[in-house]
Design a protein around this motif. Structure first.
Motif, PDB file in Angstrom:
ATOM      1  N   PHE A 154      -6.987  -2.008  -0.312  1.00 17.48           N
ATOM      2  CA  PHE A 154      -5.790  -1.377   0.227  1.00 17.48           C
ATOM      3  C   PHE A 154      -5.847  -1.431   1.748  1.00 17.48           C
ATOM      4  N   CYS A 171       0.835  -1.193   0.000  1.00 19.93           N
ATOM      5  CA  CYS A 171       0.000   0.000   0.000  1.00 19.93           C
ATOM      6  C   CYS A 171       0.879   1.255   0.000  1.00 19.93           C
ATOM      7  N   SER A 217      -9.250  -3.199   5.529  1.00 17.41           N
ATOM      8  CA  SER A 217      -9.056  -2.822   4.132  1.00 17.41           C
ATOM      9  C   SER A 217     -10.089  -1.792   3.708  1.00 17.41           C
TER      10      SER A 217
END
Length: 293
Positions: free
Chosen positions: A160, A143, A196
């Motif tokens: 991400f 990320c 996430s």
């Protein structure tokens, strides 16, 4: 940061002259290591993370390989952009290789994180735009790599996260570019929970530039790189350099330096060619260097 004065402003804006080399604009290079594959086509260098057994982890060897291929022939006028992507699969990069972080070896750990920091900073220092093409999971240092890129295109199925705290190591360095890209509350949510966020959420937060359907990533990357190819490389370079330089300046200093930057930009032959071609309703013929009229 040192105080900038009118006396040293010229030095502040100096950009080194490019060394021109020639290479084929339509070729596929053999993989230099087992970690990445390299393709070059029409001025676009694509660095493909290809270590599926470790979920494209950013091991020390992987980091060094990426650095080598970001820096390689960086002054070649034919190089117009760099794309970072993964081989087909569901992972862009899972972050650092935890197997390298288990041993009680502070020297190795320091080398890994220093090398990672070097790679992230090389992206902003590269004379050409660096684009992340994300299709899948980008976690922790993966990320971080996304956040460090100039442009990020991701698919709808991408996600991400910065879940280091889940494994006992807080994502301190991934948080550096993350919190410079997204609102503080979003960054804290990701860093403290390890949860996430989706491609759509990443776009809304400012982590990615555009989200595309899962089967449209290649098309969008081609659109972006073609748009960059149509510009003067030298003009894009001085623009990218200034954007990063001014981020931490107060607005008054930024405008002062920006004014000087544009005045100097207009002295370049490529600037005058761009204006002339617009007036004459034709395509510009760029020199892609810093020559002045």
């Amino acid at each position: 940061m040192a105080m900038l004065t009118k006396q040293n402003i010229f030095a502040y804006f100096q950009v080194g002259r490019y060394i021109t080399r020639t290479f084929s604009t339509n070729r596929i290079l053999s993989a230099e290591t087992k970690y990445v594959d390299i393709e070059e086509h029409n001025g676009v260098r694509t660095i493909i993370l290809n270590e599926p057994s470790s979920r494209n982890s950013l091991s020390l060897a992987m980091l060094k390989s990426i650095i080598t291929n970001i820096k390689k022939d960086e002054n070649n006028k034919d190089l117009r952009s760099i794309v970072l992507r993964s081989a087909p699969g569901n992972v862009f990069s899972a972050g650092h290789n935890l197997k390298e972080l288990t041993a009680n070896n502070g020297k190795l750990h320091k080398e890994i994180f220093e090398t990672c920091s070097e790679m992230m900073q090389l992206i902003s220092q590269s004379p050409v735009p660096v684009i992340a093409a994300v299709d899948g999971v980008a976690a922790a240092a993966g990320c971080q790599l996304v956040a460090a890129c100039d442009i990020v295109i991701c698919t709808e199925r991408s996600s991400f996260s910065t879940p280091g705290a889940n494994h006992g190591i807080f994502c301190s360095t991934p948080g550096i570019p993350l919190i410079r890209n997204v609102p503080r509350k979003t960054a804290m949510y990701m860093l403290f929970t390890g949860f996430s966020i989706s491609g759509k959420e990443a776009y809304e937060a400012g982590l990615v530039s555009k989200v595309v359907p899962n089967d449209k990533l290649e098309e969008e990357i081609n659109n972006v790189t073609a748009a960059i190819n149509s510009k003067s490389r030298s003009v894009v370079h001085i623009g990218k350099t200034f954007l990063y330089e001014q981020m931490d300046l107060d607005i008054s200093t930024a405008y002062f330096l920006g004014t000087e930057k544009m005045v100097n930009n207009l002295k370049m032959k490529d600037a005058q060619e761009g204006i002339k071609s617009f007036i004459e309703k034709r395509k510009p013929v760029w020199q892609h260097d810093y020559a002045k009229d």
